[in-house]
Design an enzyme around this catalytic site. Sequence first.
Site, PDB file in Angstrom:
ATOM      1  N   SER A 151      -0.370  -1.418  -5.127  1.00 61.67           N
ATOM      2  CA  SER A 151      -0.365  -0.056  -5.686  1.00 61.67           C
ATOM      3  C   SER A 151      -0.708   0.916  -4.578  1.00 61.67           C
ATOM      4  CB  SER A 151      -1.442   0.044  -6.773  1.00 61.67           C
ATOM      5  OG  SER A 151      -1.578   1.378  -7.230  1.00 61.67           O
ATOM      6  N   TYR A 164      -9.883  -0.584 -10.748  1.00 63.69           N
ATOM      7  CA  TYR A 164      -8.479  -0.914 -10.452  1.00 63.69           C
ATOM      8  C   TYR A 164      -8.194  -0.726  -8.962  1.00 63.69           C
ATOM      9  CZ  TYR A 164      -3.335  -0.629 -10.661  1.00 63.69           C
ATOM     10  OH  TYR A 164      -1.981  -0.819 -10.468  1.00 63.69           O
TER      11      TYR A 164
END
Length: 257
Positions: A151, A164
Amino acid sequence: MSLAPGTSLLEKVCIVTGASEGIGEAIARVLAIDGGSSVVLASRQIDKLNSLAQRLQAAGCSEQNIFAVQCDVTNLSDTQALIQKTLEKYGRIDVLVNCAGLMYYTLMKNGQHDEWSKQIDVNCHGTTNMIGAVLPHMIENKRGHILNITSDAGKRGFAGLAVYSGTKFFIEGFTQALRQEMIEYNIRITNIQPGDVATKLAGRSTDQEAKSKFDGSNAGHKILDPEDIAKTVLFALSQPAHVALNEILIEPQAAPI
Ligand SMILES: NC(=O)C1=CN([C@@H]2O[C@H](COP(=O)(O)OP(=O)(O)OC[C@H]3O[C@@H](n4cnc5c(N)ncnc54)[C@H](OP(=O)(O)O)[C@@H]3O)[C@@H](O)[C@H]2O)C=CC1
Ligand SMILES: N[C@@H](C=O)C(=O)O
């Protein structure tokens, strides 16, 4: 780059985790249809995998080239069984795409320990379980390509996504070291680092305060489609053996980090 449809990855065997929906489903479709490779579809929801297998066959893939296997990547024996079943069916594994992942918008002050743990479990343990399971085969054959869907949150911490972001930074640090260990075995590791992609991922968050404050996917600009990431996977896999695309940061044009 020119990719002859149906030929670029012919005879390769690719495992895709998180293939039941979203980005993983798109990757599986592009590898099977555009790449022409055999694709092993892996995730927990076997019904969705079987339904994808049927749709891929309806789109022209042969039954032999699509194999659905139920696998919870947080479960070590599931991941080892996935590798074993793939080898029993195809006798080889060329590519592992680690796409299974969870993301919950949470503010640390709101103490959502359960969602923190789940993200660490799937994103970190899931990735190390899968890589640990496939490495003996790739090392023995002195070839292989592992792609992790990380990501842009593994490049920069995002508010509302502290845990996250931490899990995606973990994958980046882990693979930087792993790449060096894998040089002598000709194993390449590509981390694809997407910004916001149109899937159900962000909608799974329960911390509405965090989501309403920090979820940028509804900001009004066009975000990425799962197919954008899938085509990037195909691009990385189509490079000659001496070329390693170690990181690819792919974001909506309107939202750079
Ligand atoms: N959407 C986005 O904006 C972005 C996503 N990413 C990353 O892309 C990846 C895929 O996300 P996306 O497609 O958007 O999300 P989705 O929620 O659409 O899909 C998540 C996938 O992960 C699978 N999964 C979850 N937990 C497990 C588990 N324990 N074992 C096996 N599979 C599991 C799910 O399958 P099942 O439920 O069947 O097990 C599902 O196929 C994630 O790693 C995410 O971090 C990165 C950047 C941006
Ligand atoms: N783009 C990231 C978060 O903001 C992600 O969805 O991984």
